[in-house]
Design an enzyme around this catalytic site. Structure first.
Site, PDB file in Angstrom:
ATOM      1  N   SER A   1      14.111   3.782   3.275  1.00 26.20           N
ATOM      2  CA  SER A   1      13.079   3.334   2.352  1.00 26.20           C
ATOM      3  C   SER A   1      13.775   3.019   1.039  1.00 26.20           C
ATOM      4  O   SER A   1      14.890   3.514   0.783  1.00 26.20           O
ATOM      5  CB  SER A   1      12.053   4.457   2.140  1.00 26.20           C
ATOM      6  OG  SER A   1      11.249   4.205   1.002  1.00 26.20           O
TER       7      SER A   1
ATOM      8  N   TYR B   1       9.134  13.419   0.909  1.00 21.05           N
ATOM      9  CA  TYR B   1       9.518  12.110   1.467  1.00 21.05           C
ATOM     10  C   TYR B   1      10.820  11.626   0.827  1.00 21.05           C
ATOM     11  O   TYR B   1      11.747  11.195   1.532  1.00 21.05           O
ATOM     12  CB  TYR B   1       8.391  11.120   1.219  1.00 21.05           C
ATOM     13  CG  TYR B   1       8.621   9.750   1.816  1.00 21.05           C
ATOM     14  CD1 TYR B   1       8.393   9.513   3.165  1.00 21.05           C
ATOM     15  CD2 TYR B   1       9.041   8.683   1.024  1.00 21.05           C
ATOM     16  CE1 TYR B   1       8.587   8.266   3.722  1.00 21.05           C
ATOM     17  CE2 TYR B   1       9.235   7.421   1.567  1.00 21.05           C
ATOM     18  CZ  TYR B   1       9.008   7.217   2.911  1.00 21.05           C
ATOM     19  OH  TYR B   1       9.210   5.972   3.461  1.00 21.05           O
TER      20      TYR B   1
END
Length: 269
Positions: free
Chosen positions: A147, A160
């Site tokens: 990401s 995350y």
């Protein structure tokens, strides 16, 4: 030292390929002539639809459930897929989850759920694939979908962010250690992509306005898959230990966004 330029892939496994980036990647690799192993966690119907699309391109598809929080069972699932395919030349670790809990409110159970899914399970799966590649002795390609938050944090995403930072570092270390076996390891770091994970299933990203992204829109899953397909190909023979951002320029907006934001709404995530 094995030669990465002679790599000729025939088989791939793509985790989390029941929808979104994973499905687009499975199809892109099938288009490139690879048989594909497909995994799903909660959407078996979606995985079977991916398999049908792969088969429509004349390639073999095998499907298996994978729960990356089951760190002991995850390796067995990858091994089973590789056995059915007759090997694994390309492995794409795409399975993952998100969370949106502020650091002070984050409970340990949620923290571990995210870390097990995105990092611990990824380690087990990547290691299982890498061990098979070494044993096969014909090189390989390992690719992790991380990401932009592998590189920059986001408010409300501490677990995350930690998992994606960790996965990025893991893959870069793998690149150093596996190079002698003719295996490359790279990360692909998407920005906002129109997928079920971002609540944009089947939406046309070109019709969504994103003023804070230089290209002005979210990405399409196929745009991420195209980069993964390159990294999975013989053409990427001299690329390893890299992180490829596929984000419409989002990461370049840091300092500019910081100097142009006039309110504190961003603190709410």
């Amino acid at each position: 030292m094995e030669d990465t330029t002679s790599f000729s892939p025939a088989t791939a496994i793509v985790t989390g390929s029941d929808s979104g980036i994973g499905r687009a990647t499975a199809v892109a690799l099938a288009n490139a002539g690879l048989d594909v192993g497909i995994t799903w966690h909660s959407d078996q119907e979606g995985a079977e639809a991916t398999a049908d699309e792969v088969r429509s391109l004349g390639r073999q598809a095998v499907v298996r459930r994978l729960d990356t929080t089951d760190v002991r069972g995850a390796a067995a699932a990858i091994d089973a897929l590789a056995e059915e395919l007759g090997g694994v030349d390309v492995f794409v670790n795409n399975a993952g989850t998100g969370d949106n809990v502020a650091f002070l409110d984050l409970d340990f159970e949620t923290w571990m759920q995210t870390l097990d899914t995105n990092l611990n399970g990824a380690f087990v799966c990547l290691q299982a694939a890498a061990r098979r590649m070494v044993k096969q002795g014909r090189g390989g390609r390992l690719i992790a979908v991380t990401s932009v938050h592998e590189l920059q944090p986001r408010v409300g995403s501490s677990a995350y962010d930690a998992s994606k930072h960790g996965l990025g570092g893991l893959v870069k270390t793998m690149a150093l250690e596996l190079a002698e076996h003719g295996i490359t390891a790279n990360n692909v770091a998407p920005g906002e992509i129109a997928t079920p994970m971002t609540g944009q299933t089947d939406q046309d990203p070109t019709q969504t306005d994103r003023p804070g992204v230089p290209l002005g829109r979210p990405g399409d899953a196929r745009e991420v898959a195209a980069v993964i397909a390159f990294l999975a190909s013989p053409a990427s023979s001299y690329v390893t230990g890299a992180t490829w951002a596929v984000d419409g320029g989002m990461l370049q907006m840091g300092p500019q966004a910081g100097s142009h934001i006039t309110g504190h709404d961003w603190r709410k995530g």
